[in-house]
Design an enzyme around this catalytic site. Structure first.
Site, PDB file in Angstrom:
ATOM      1  N   HIS A 184      66.056  57.136 -27.771  1.00  0.00           N
ATOM      2  CA  HIS A 184      64.754  56.441 -27.981  1.00  0.00           C
ATOM      3  C   HIS A 184      64.107  57.043 -29.092  1.00  0.00           C
ATOM      4  CE1 HIS A 184      63.096  59.961 -25.893  1.00  0.00           C
ATOM      5  NE2 HIS A 184      63.794  59.556 -24.837  1.00  0.00           N
ATOM      6  N   HIS A 234      63.991  61.087 -29.444  1.00  0.00           N
ATOM      7  CA  HIS A 234      65.189  61.597 -29.981  1.00  0.00           C
ATOM      8  C   HIS A 234      65.001  61.564 -31.357  1.00  0.00           C
ATOM      9  CE1 HIS A 234      66.881  60.185 -25.505  1.00  0.00           C
ATOM     10  NE2 HIS A 234      66.370  61.629 -25.517  1.00  0.00           N
ATOM     11  N   CYS A 272      63.939  66.763  -7.820  1.00  0.00           N
ATOM     12  CA  CYS A 272      63.748  65.454  -8.472  1.00  0.00           C
ATOM     13  C   CYS A 272      65.058  65.176  -9.123  1.00  0.00           C
ATOM     14  CB  CYS A 272      62.503  65.428  -9.455  1.00  0.00           C
ATOM     15  SG  CYS A 272      62.795  64.049 -10.352  1.00  0.00           S
ATOM     16  N   CYS A 277      64.505  64.488 -13.013  1.00  0.00           N
ATOM     17  CA  CYS A 277      64.290  65.966 -13.815  1.00  0.00           C
ATOM     18  C   CYS A 277      65.580  67.045 -13.894  1.00  0.00           C
ATOM     19  CB  CYS A 277      63.252  66.732 -13.416  1.00  0.00           C
ATOM     20  SG  CYS A 277      61.628  65.811 -13.416  1.00  0.00           S
ATOM     21  N   CYS A 284      57.469  63.304  -7.438  1.00  0.00           N
ATOM     22  CA  CYS A 284      57.777  64.158  -8.736  1.00  0.00           C
ATOM     23  C   CYS A 284      56.327  64.242  -9.776  1.00  0.00           C
ATOM     24  CB  CYS A 284      58.861  63.629  -9.438  1.00  0.00           C
ATOM     25  SG  CYS A 284      59.360  64.358 -11.047  1.00  0.00           S
ATOM     26  N   HIS A 292      57.832  62.296 -12.837  1.00  0.00           N
ATOM     27  CA  HIS A 292      57.979  60.773 -12.489  1.00  0.00           C
ATOM     28  C   HIS A 292      57.502  60.436 -11.173  1.00  0.00           C
ATOM     29  CE1 HIS A 292      61.712  62.650 -14.631  1.00  0.00           C
ATOM     30  NE2 HIS A 292      61.487  61.552 -15.429  1.00  0.00           N
ATOM     31  N   LYS A 295      52.209  56.409 -21.923  1.00  0.00           N
ATOM     32  CA  LYS A 295      53.851  57.129 -21.879  1.00  0.00           C
ATOM     33  C   LYS A 295      54.479  55.784 -22.368  1.00  0.00           C
ATOM     34  CE  LYS A 295      56.982  58.820 -18.731  1.00  0.00           C
ATOM     35  NZ  LYS A 295      57.822  59.440 -19.200  1.00  0.00           N
ATOM     36  N   LYS A 321      60.838  52.339 -20.826  1.00  0.00           N
ATOM     37  CA  LYS A 321      61.714  51.226 -20.689  1.00  0.00           C
ATOM     38  C   LYS A 321      60.884  50.147 -19.768  1.00  0.00           C
ATOM     39  CE  LYS A 321      65.874  51.885 -22.780  1.00  0.00           C
ATOM     40  NZ  LYS A 321      67.033  52.787 -22.117  1.00  0.00           N
TER      41      LYS A 321
END
Ligand code: MSP
Length: 481
Positions: free
Chosen positions: A22, A25, A128, A131, A145, A148, A300, A303
């Protein structure tokens, strides 16, 4: 006379090969590539390493969900990161994959080197999977989490090997405080120092029973356990340059810079240096921690929220340098930033088409028109200064370059060469010569940030003759509805 080159070894983090890349990166690749290119321009001998992190629960789950065989799944995902690097014109020297035999052996050697601080015990905690991390009940947000929010933490009791961290805690505080291991920007350094000063480091669980997860590097001497994915992954920075016993290792290690995002600061400023201290390996010199790219409004990007933009669609339409420019200039180097197509398009048109592109275009065509395409080539091209890049100040440096472009454009408007040419061709030629020389100098500074563009500018203005065959720098692009 031979001059000794400085070596410069830099790395990005190695993204999980559990999904396609994404924009986050892409940004990390681009930042690192810019620094690598800048160091090469300075005359350093650079080794620039990227790679993919291919073990762990997350990977295993992703392959299962895709209904794919594990190795072919990670091969495909890893290849998409190689492709991204190609598309972004990222000129790396090595791509490490944690499924490589050489890497696995190196990770095992590191484990052995840490053995005096490793013991077997039982771990109970809240885990999690996304993670790959255990949390304490203090971290959990109503059982979920903290990173998340839609993932419940699972209570797990497992047999595990542990690495003692606390024997190294005071030493680590010292090293970071004194910048012997330089963590920057300051915000990130302070964050980690306050964590280290206010918490006694608990021993780190560094293995998983194979019965729970078999997809990993086997623990040396115990074929019932695989390494915790972070132990394996962090080792890439040394295995990639030949740890433990290839001569290259002594040449490149310690790394001069690791580049990582803020969510994995602790892994790199606490666990990694402790692993190295335990193994008796020198620490890296510096860690640059960048922020996150969010969707417009600071939300954030994800997707599942449908607001994630893939690098591919931008690259296809606007090209690599436009994306490089935006991410380096408009995502602040020391905090989070935003990316939206609307704003990206506006910036593309204003900064690249109308400013840089138009400047080069009009100076080149006036030279063709008034001077038969000829100009006085400049004698000396200076190396770029860009000292702010030592602190990863990509945004500040680009802002300064664009200020100079603005001044050049203003100077041209003010001197009205199209009028002057009618009465004083010598003065016009002189002006054009100067502007071309300034553009060439600026393109040297732009090389690290936008290599294609810099090269194109060089081609247009080389050997005292304008060559416009390679076409416009930045075509005007219609906005998509
Ligand atoms: N596999 C680990 C890293 C191991 S390094 C020994 C990992 N992978 S990741 O794919 O989740 O993240 C890779 C890099 O991308 C990290 O530096 C991370 O901070 C960065 N980013 C992930 N999402 C991001 C944004 N939205 N914005 C900017 N960078 C982000 O962590």
């Amino acid at each position: 006379m031979t001059s000794q080159k400085n070596k410069y070894y830099l790395t990005t983090s190695i993204p999980y090969a559990n999904a396609k890349p994404h924009l986050g990166h892409a940004m990390e690749f681009i930042q690192a590539d810019t620094l690598a290119r800048w160091h090469r321009q300075l005359g350093d001998e650079v080794y620039f390493q990227i790679g993919t992190d291919e073990h762990g629960q997350k990977l295993f789950e992703a392959a299962e969900k895709a209904g794919a065989e594990l190795l072919s799944f990670v091969n495909e995902m890893s290849e998409s990161f190689v492709q991204l690097a190609r598309d972004l014109n990222v000129d790396y020297d090595a791509f490490v994959r944690t499924t490589d035999e050489h890497h696995k052996k190196g990770a095992q050697a590191l484990w052995r080197a840490c053995e005096k601080d490793i013991y077997k015990g039982t771990y109970t905690g809240l885990y999690c999977v996304a993670c790959e991390l255990f949390y304490t009940s203090k971290d959990a947000v109503e059982g979920m989490c903290p990173v998340h929010p839609n993932r419940a933490l699972e209570e797990l009791a497992i047999e595990s090997y542990f690495l003692k961290l606390s024997p190294y805690q005071d030493k680590l505080i010292d090293l970071i405080e004194n910048d012997e291991y330089r963590v920057f920007p300051d915000l990130r350094k302070n964050e980690i120092l306050s964590f280290l000063r206010n918490n006694k480091l608990e021993d780190l669980s560094i293995s998983r029973p194979k019965s729970q997860l078999a997809w990993g590097v086997e623990v040396p001497g115990d074929d019932t356990h695989v390494m915790y994915v972070w132990f394996d992954a962090l080792a890439n920075y040394i295995t990639g340059v030949g740890y433990p016993d290839e001569p290259e290792f002594n040449k490149w290690w310690p790394a001069d810079l690791h580049i990582v995002g803020k969510d994995i600061n602790r892994f790199h400023s606490v666990y990694w240096p402790v692993m190295l201290m335990s193994a008796g390996v020198t620490l890296p010199k510096a860690l640059y921690v960048h922020g996150f790219i969010n969707a417009p409004g600071g939300v954030k990007m994800s997707k599942s929220l449908g607001n994630a933009i893939g690098p591919d669609e931008i690259l296809e339409r606007y090209g690599a340098d436009a994306l490089r420019y935006y991410l380096l200039r408009y995502i602040p180097h020391d905090s989070d930033g935003e990316f939206g197509l609307e704003r990206f398009h506006t910036v593309y048109t204003a900064d690249l088409v109308n400013n840089l592109g138009n400047l080069v275009q009009r100076v080149a065509s006036m030279t063709v028109k008034y001077c038969d395409g000829k100009f006085e080539p400049i004698v000396e091209v200076r190396k770029p200064k860009l000292t702010g890049l030592g602190d990863a100040g990509f945004d500040d440096e680009l802002q300064a370059i664009w200020k100079q472009l603005d001044s050049l454009n203003e100077a041209i408007d003010k001197s009205e060469p199209w009028k002057l040419a009618k009465t004083d061709l010598t003065a016009t030629t002189k002006l054009l010569d100067n502007w071309i020389s300034e553009i060439i100098q600026l393109s040297v500074s732009l090389t690290a940030f936008m290599p294609f563009t810099a090269e194109k500018i060089h081609r247009i203005f080389s050997d005292g003759r304008v060559d416009m065959r390679s076409g416009m720098l930045f075509p005007r692009i219609e906005k998509e509805d």
